[in-house]
Each structure stands twice: as structure tokens, then as C-alpha cells.
Motif scaffolding. Structure first.
Motif, PDB file in Angstrom:
ATOM      1  N   SER A  29      -6.699  27.354 -38.462  1.00 39.90           N
ATOM      2  CA  SER A  29      -5.695  26.306 -38.313  1.00 39.90           C
ATOM      3  C   SER A  29      -6.351  24.928 -38.276  1.00 39.90           C
ATOM      4  O   SER A  29      -7.555  24.797 -37.993  1.00 39.90           O
ATOM      5  CB  SER A  29      -4.901  26.509 -37.024  1.00 39.90           C
ATOM      6  OG  SER A  29      -5.704  26.220 -35.886  1.00 39.90           O
TER       7      SER A  29
ATOM      8  N   VAL B 278      -5.853  22.774 -36.056  1.00 39.49           N
ATOM      9  CA  VAL B 278      -6.238  22.524 -34.664  1.00 39.49           C
ATOM     10  C   VAL B 278      -7.654  23.035 -34.410  1.00 39.49           C
ATOM     11  O   VAL B 278      -8.505  22.317 -33.869  1.00 39.49           O
ATOM     12  CB  VAL B 278      -5.248  23.206 -33.691  1.00 39.49           C
ATOM     13  CG1 VAL B 278      -5.737  23.060 -32.252  1.00 39.49           C
ATOM     14  CG2 VAL B 278      -3.855  22.603 -33.830  1.00 39.49           C
ATOM     15  N   GLU B 279      -7.911  24.272 -34.815  1.00 36.12           N
ATOM     16  CA  GLU B 279      -9.230  24.857 -34.598  1.00 36.12           C
ATOM     17  C   GLU B 279     -10.299  24.136 -35.413  1.00 36.12           C
ATOM     18  O   GLU B 279     -11.399  23.861 -34.920  1.00 36.12           O
ATOM     19  CB  GLU B 279      -9.210  26.347 -34.981  1.00 36.12           C
ATOM     20  CG  GLU B 279     -10.516  27.075 -34.663  1.00 36.12           C
ATOM     21  CD  GLU B 279     -10.455  28.549 -35.002  1.00 36.12           C
ATOM     22  OE1 GLU B 279     -11.497  29.220 -34.866  1.00 36.12           O
ATOM     23  OE2 GLU B 279      -9.374  29.037 -35.409  1.00 36.12           O
TER      24      GLU B 279
ATOM     25  N   ARG C  32     -11.115  20.796 -33.720  1.00 34.06           N
ATOM     26  CA  ARG C  32     -11.967  20.993 -32.541  1.00 34.06           C
ATOM     27  C   ARG C  32     -13.424  21.204 -32.947  1.00 34.06           C
ATOM     28  O   ARG C  32     -14.343  20.614 -32.362  1.00 34.06           O
ATOM     29  CB  ARG C  32     -11.477  22.193 -31.728  1.00 34.06           C
ATOM     30  CG  ARG C  32     -10.183  21.967 -30.977  1.00 34.06           C
ATOM     31  CD  ARG C  32     -10.016  23.020 -29.886  1.00 34.06           C
ATOM     32  NE  ARG C  32      -8.696  22.934 -29.256  1.00 34.06           N
ATOM     33  CZ  ARG C  32      -7.714  23.782 -29.471  1.00 34.06           C
ATOM     34  NH1 ARG C  32      -7.875  24.797 -30.305  1.00 34.06           N
ATOM     35  NH2 ARG C  32      -6.554  23.640 -28.859  1.00 34.06           N
TER      36      ARG C  32
ATOM     37  N   GLN D 250       5.094  19.825 -30.297  1.00 34.25           N
ATOM     38  CA  GLN D 250       4.016  20.638 -29.731  1.00 34.25           C
ATOM     39  C   GLN D 250       2.801  20.662 -30.650  1.00 34.25           C
ATOM     40  O   GLN D 250       1.657  20.595 -30.182  1.00 34.25           O
ATOM     41  CB  GLN D 250       4.505  22.072 -29.471  1.00 34.25           C
ATOM     42  CG  GLN D 250       3.485  22.949 -28.751  1.00 34.25           C
ATOM     43  CD  GLN D 250       3.042  22.368 -27.421  1.00 34.25           C
ATOM     44  OE1 GLN D 250       3.849  21.807 -26.668  1.00 34.25           O
ATOM     45  NE2 GLN D 250       1.752  22.467 -27.135  1.00 34.25           N
ATOM     46  N   VAL D 251       3.048  20.743 -31.949  1.00 33.68           N
ATOM     47  CA  VAL D 251       1.937  20.747 -32.908  1.00 33.68           C
ATOM     48  C   VAL D 251       1.207  19.409 -32.878  1.00 33.68           C
ATOM     49  O   VAL D 251      -0.034  19.357 -32.902  1.00 33.68           O
ATOM     50  CB  VAL D 251       2.452  21.027 -34.335  1.00 33.68           C
ATOM     51  CG1 VAL D 251       1.313  20.918 -35.342  1.00 33.68           C
ATOM     52  CG2 VAL D 251       3.087  22.404 -34.413  1.00 33.68           C
TER      53      VAL D 251
ATOM     54  N   LYS E  45       0.990  17.359 -30.363  1.00 31.75           N
ATOM     55  CA  LYS E  45       0.228  17.305 -29.113  1.00 31.75           C
ATOM     56  C   LYS E  45      -1.056  18.126 -29.222  1.00 31.75           C
ATOM     57  O   LYS E  45      -2.120  17.704 -28.743  1.00 31.75           O
ATOM     58  CB  LYS E  45       1.076  17.815 -27.949  1.00 31.75           C
ATOM     59  CG  LYS E  45       2.165  16.850 -27.504  1.00 31.75           C
ATOM     60  CD  LYS E  45       2.872  17.397 -26.279  1.00 31.75           C
ATOM     61  CE  LYS E  45       3.876  16.410 -25.736  1.00 31.75           C
ATOM     62  NZ  LYS E  45       4.546  16.902 -24.501  1.00 31.75           N
ATOM     63  N   GLU E  46      -0.965  19.303 -29.821  1.00 29.39           N
ATOM     64  CA  GLU E  46      -2.143  20.157 -29.958  1.00 29.39           C
ATOM     65  C   GLU E  46      -3.207  19.498 -30.822  1.00 29.39           C
ATOM     66  O   GLU E  46      -4.406  19.567 -30.520  1.00 29.39           O
ATOM     67  CB  GLU E  46      -1.744  21.512 -30.564  1.00 29.39           C
ATOM     68  CG  GLU E  46      -0.963  22.403 -29.615  1.00 29.39           C
ATOM     69  CD  GLU E  46      -0.528  23.702 -30.267  1.00 29.39           C
ATOM     70  OE1 GLU E  46      -0.862  23.910 -31.455  1.00 29.39           O
ATOM     71  OE2 GLU E  46       0.140  24.505 -29.601  1.00 29.39           O
TER      72      GLU E  46
ATOM     73  N   ASP F  55      -4.797  16.677 -28.806  1.00 31.09           N
ATOM     74  CA  ASP F  55      -5.734  17.254 -27.839  1.00 31.09           C
ATOM     75  C   ASP F  55      -7.025  17.702 -28.524  1.00 31.09           C
ATOM     76  O   ASP F  55      -8.104  17.645 -27.923  1.00 31.09           O
ATOM     77  CB  ASP F  55      -5.100  18.451 -27.123  1.00 31.09           C
ATOM     78  CG  ASP F  55      -4.014  18.027 -26.134  1.00 31.09           C
ATOM     79  OD1 ASP F  55      -4.008  16.843 -25.754  1.00 31.09           O
ATOM     80  OD2 ASP F  55      -3.193  18.879 -25.755  1.00 31.09           O
ATOM     81  N   ALA F  56      -6.904  18.152 -29.771  1.00 34.33           N
ATOM     82  CA  ALA F  56      -8.084  18.615 -30.512  1.00 34.33           C
ATOM     83  C   ALA F  56      -8.991  17.465 -30.921  1.00 34.33           C
ATOM     84  O   ALA F  56     -10.174  17.669 -31.180  1.00 34.33           O
ATOM     85  CB  ALA F  56      -7.652  19.412 -31.746  1.00 34.33           C
TER      86      ALA F  56
ATOM     87  N   LYS G  27      -0.414  12.185 -22.555  1.00 35.99           N
ATOM     88  CA  LYS G  27      -0.352  12.290 -24.021  1.00 35.99           C
ATOM     89  C   LYS G  27       0.145  11.009 -24.673  1.00 35.99           C
ATOM     90  O   LYS G  27       0.835  11.032 -25.697  1.00 35.99           O
ATOM     91  CB  LYS G  27       0.551  13.464 -24.439  1.00 35.99           C
ATOM     92  CG  LYS G  27       0.149  14.802 -23.845  1.00 35.99           C
ATOM     93  CD  LYS G  27      -1.211  15.252 -24.316  1.00 35.99           C
ATOM     94  CE  LYS G  27      -1.541  16.666 -23.861  1.00 35.99           C
ATOM     95  NZ  LYS G  27      -1.652  16.825 -22.416  1.00 35.99           N
TER      96      LYS G  27
END
Length: 211
Positions: A66, A68-69, A72, A93-94, A96-97, A100-101, A209
Motif C-alpha cells: 500500500s 501507506v506502507e 513509511r 481515514q486514508v 489520516k493514515e 501519519d506515514a 492531525k
């Protein structure tokens, strides 16, 4: 005259059509050079070892890994690379993720060339950029969050510029307002967030956030 490229880009998307479309849009932009592309996110980290990349443009929903991964992993290994998320969707939510990443920007794939270039310009200058639809989703989140419910859009914008370490004068120039107005906004921001220092403000903003 030979072109001088200021910012190197790398594109990651499992759909070759999207990659080709981005290449076509940016092909004649002298400020940007596409130094690499991949349809397989798992191979990106290895490819980045061999390239000088300033901004990584990545899809979010990919089968192997993904966005996100991938973000990161990229930020952990190459903290100086800015990541611009590209997606067909703007779910809160996506978003935010991805924030955060470690992304610096998020735009939808149905955006126009002008917004894409604006996003790249912002990231190139050490700033963040979120597309109009993405920002609307973020603001809905802030309004539902008790901590950020009293912040205005302008105050959130100034917090993001403070996070980029811009001075009051720089912020005033960027927003076409006076330094005194910026100082007033800063005082209101500190009062509303209950913080007393830049470090405390940024900690608050990250926790809620806002940035």
C-alpha cells in the motif's frame, strides 16, 4: 539551450496508464525531471538507492504494497524525500493514515495539471499541499475533533506554515497580509490550543492531525 532540472521526481503506480499520463503532463516542465517510474512498489526502495530523488509521487491502493506502507519505508530510509500521495479517493481515514506515514501532500487523480504543478511547487519549497477536496475532508475531521474545533481555516493554514519554520514576515508575504495580522493570528492560535511555545503548538497540531 540545455534544460536545467531543479527537482527530480519518481512515480509509483500499479497502473501504467497513470504513469504514462503523469509523464505526459510533466514532460515539458523544465523545473521537473522524472528520473524513475515503477509499477511495483516493493522494488522502489532498491531503485531509490541508485537515484537522486526529491519528490516521490505514489498511488495509495496497490496490490503488492500500500501507499501507506511504502511511504513509511521511504521516509524511514530516505527522510529527505518528499512524498505526494495520488488517489482516486479522499476518505478521511486514508488521508489520516498517509499523513501519519509522513506524506507532504495529497491530491486526487482527477485533479488538473495546474493543481498538480502547484503541489509539486509547494513540496519543492519545503511546504505541504493538500488538494481542495482533500482539505475539505480534513476540515470536517478538525470540526469533529474537540481540540481543533475552534481553529479557523486561516489559523490552520498559519500553523502549517509555522511547521515549515517560516518567519512572521515570510508568512505575511505568502498570505498577502501584514506581519501584525500574522502575530495576532499566532496569539489566537496559542490561546485556543492552550500552548505556549512552537514545540508545544506543533505537538498539539500533530496529535490533532492538523499537520
Amino acid at each position: 539551450m540545455e534544460k536545467t532540472f531543479l527537482t527530480n521526481l519518481f512515480i509509483v503506480d500499479d497502473h501504467q496508464l497513470v504513469v504514462d499520463g503523469l509523464r505526459s503532463l510533466l514532460n515539458n516542465e523544465e523545473k521537473y525531471s522524472i528520473v524513475g517510474c515503477s509499477n511495483q512498489p516493493k522494488e522502489v526502495l532498491t531503485m531509490l538507492d541508485e537515484l537522486q530523488v526529491n519528490i516521490l509521487l505514489t498511488d495509495i491502493n496497490m496490490p503488492e504494497m500500500s501507499g501507506v506502507e511504502l511511504t513509511r519505508n521511504v521516509k524511514k530510509k530516505y527522510p529527505n524525500i518528499k512524498v505526494l500521495a495520488l488517489s482516486m479517493f479522499g476518505e478521511r481515514q486514508v488521508i489520516k493514515e498517509m499523513i501519519d506515514a509522513g506524506i507532504s501532500g495529497y491530491i486526487l487523480k482527477n485533479t488538473g495539471k495546474q493543481e498538480l504543478l502547484e503541489a509539486l511547487d509547494k513540496l519543492s519549497n519545503g511546504q505541504t499541499f493538500y488538494g481542495e477536496e482533500v482539505t475539505k475532508e480534513l476540515m470536517k475531521s478538525f470540526k469533529n475533533d474537540e481540540g481543533g474545533s475552534h481553529l479557523t481555516n486561516r489559523e490552520v493554514e498559519i500553523i502549517r506554515l509555522i511547521e515549515c519554520e517560516h518567519s512572521n514576515k515570510k508568512i505575511a508575504d505568502m498570505l498577502f497580509i501584514s506581519e501584525r495580522t500574522v502575530e495576532t493570528h499566532r496569539k489566537n492560535i496559542f490561546r485556543k490550543t492552550g500552548t505556549q511555545s512552537i514545540v508545544g503548538l506543533l505537538k498539539y497540531a500533530y496529535e490533532h492531525k492538523i499537520i
